[in-house]
Scaffold this active site. Structure first.
Site, PDB file in Angstrom:
ATOM      1  N   VAL A 126       0.856  -1.174   0.000  1.00 17.95           N
ATOM      2  CA  VAL A 126       0.000   0.000   0.000  1.00 17.95           C
ATOM      3  C   VAL A 126       0.899   1.234   0.000  1.00 17.95           C
ATOM      4  CG1 VAL A 126      -1.801   1.247   1.254  1.00 17.95           C
ATOM      5  CG2 VAL A 126      -1.754  -1.257   1.312  1.00 17.95           C
ATOM      6  N   CYS A 127       0.543   2.215  -0.848  1.00 17.53           N
ATOM      7  CA  CYS A 127       1.232   3.509  -0.788  1.00 17.53           C
ATOM      8  C   CYS A 127       2.731   3.305  -1.066  1.00 17.53           C
ATOM      9  CB  CYS A 127       0.924   4.097   0.589  1.00 17.53           C
ATOM     10  SG  CYS A 127       1.297   5.814   0.842  1.00 17.53           S
ATOM     11  N   THR A 128       3.594   3.952  -0.308  1.00 23.12           N
ATOM     12  CA  THR A 128       5.035   3.824  -0.540  1.00 23.12           C
ATOM     13  C   THR A 128       5.602   2.502  -0.016  1.00 23.12           C
ATOM     14  OG1 THR A 128       5.365   5.173   1.437  1.00 23.12           O
ATOM     15  CG2 THR A 128       5.551   6.288  -0.688  1.00 23.12           C
ATOM     16  N   GLY A 129       4.741   1.597   0.404  1.00 23.62           N
ATOM     17  CA  GLY A 129       5.200   0.225   0.680  1.00 23.62           C
ATOM     18  C   GLY A 129       5.862  -0.370  -0.556  1.00 23.62           C
ATOM     19  N   SER A 179      -1.889   2.618  -4.913  1.00 18.70           N
ATOM     20  CA  SER A 179      -1.595   4.029  -4.790  1.00 18.70           C
ATOM     21  C   SER A 179      -1.684   4.407  -3.302  1.00 18.70           C
ATOM     22  CB  SER A 179      -2.561   4.797  -5.681  1.00 18.70           C
ATOM     23  OG  SER A 179      -2.181   6.155  -5.754  1.00 18.70           O
TER      24      SER A 179
END
Ligand SMILES: *[C@@H]1O[C@H](CO)[C@@H](O)[C@H](O)[C@H]1NC(C)=O
Length: 228
Positions: A126-129, A179
């Site tokens: 998730v996200c910048t993971g 995103s």
């Protein structure tokens, strides 16, 4: 159609400064799913200390709106029967202490077979993971997305990855990336639909009273944050 063998062991990897909803959005969906399907959650971190969502920007602001989550296992004694791995992102993965905060996660990820051929069948970020995962080299040559506010910076740092700008989430084989922040919920439901069946995903989303975005390419935030 649901897979013949459904996943039952989910592991989330935490690091200092992870974004709460990156973790909590998907986990809440899996919590509700676990009313119908037997699931176990492992919460993995470098130590057994509570992992705080506090990060450098909140420090600079003098803020503290940063709950912690208590791990169940350390990376060193993590269970080996994980079926699905969930990796949140967050401000702690970037900025002045980004490498330090995520070093243990990256080292642990490198010890795992994430090809889909081993115990771990799916990896969800998730996200910048996805940037944390990119640090292992696993995303090289693959399609992925990330937080749209961080997109251009992440892309510049990891040019070997085919970063997709306009995408709520991206699936490349067994690697599912989303995103920013709330997109993790759409990712979680898309994955649930693929693996447990659309009926189950729709039921859990309705039970959550959550309006899903079911189109992976529907992403107005790519324009909003200058990723395209
Ligand atoms: C990756 O994205 C490209 C378009 O940029 C597409 O043609 C290709 O099929 C995608 N690969 C996978 C494995 O999804």
């Amino acid at each position: 159609m649901p897979s013949p063998t459904l996943p039952s062991k989910i592991a989330i990897l935490l690091f200092p400064g992870f974004q709460l909803l990156d973790a909590a959005g998907p986990l809440d969906a899996f919590n509700l799913l676990s009313n119908q399907h037997t699931l176990t959650l492992y919460i993995l971190a470098a130590t057994l200390d509570p992992v705080s969502t506090q990060h450098w920007q909140l420090d600079e602001q003098g803020s503290n709106v940063a709950p912690s989550i208590v791990p169940t296992h350390t990376f060193a004694d993590a269970p080996t029967d994980i079926d699905m791995l969930l990796l949140p992102g967050g401000m702690g993965a970037r900025g002045p202490k980004g490498e330090e905060n995520t070093g243990a996660v990256v080292q642990y990820l490198k010890t795992l077979d994430l090809s889909g051929a081993g115990s771990i069948k799916h990896v969800l970020t998730v996200c910048t993971g996805s940037e944390v995962l990119a640090r292992t080299g696993l995303l090289d040559g693959r399609n992925a997305t990330t937080n749209k506010r961080a997109f251009n910076d992440v892309k510049a740092k990891h040019p070997q990855v085919n970063w997709v700008a306009k995408a709520r989430w991206v699936v490349d084989g067994n690697i599912w990336t989303s995103s920013g922040i709330s997109a993790g919920m759409d990712l979680a439901f898309a994955w649930m639909s693929e693996v447990f069946g659309e009926e189950v995903a729709a039921y859990v989303a309705d039970r959550s009273e959550y309006e899903r975005n079911v189109e992976s390419g529907n992403d107005r935030f790519a324009e909003r944050w200058g990723a395209v």
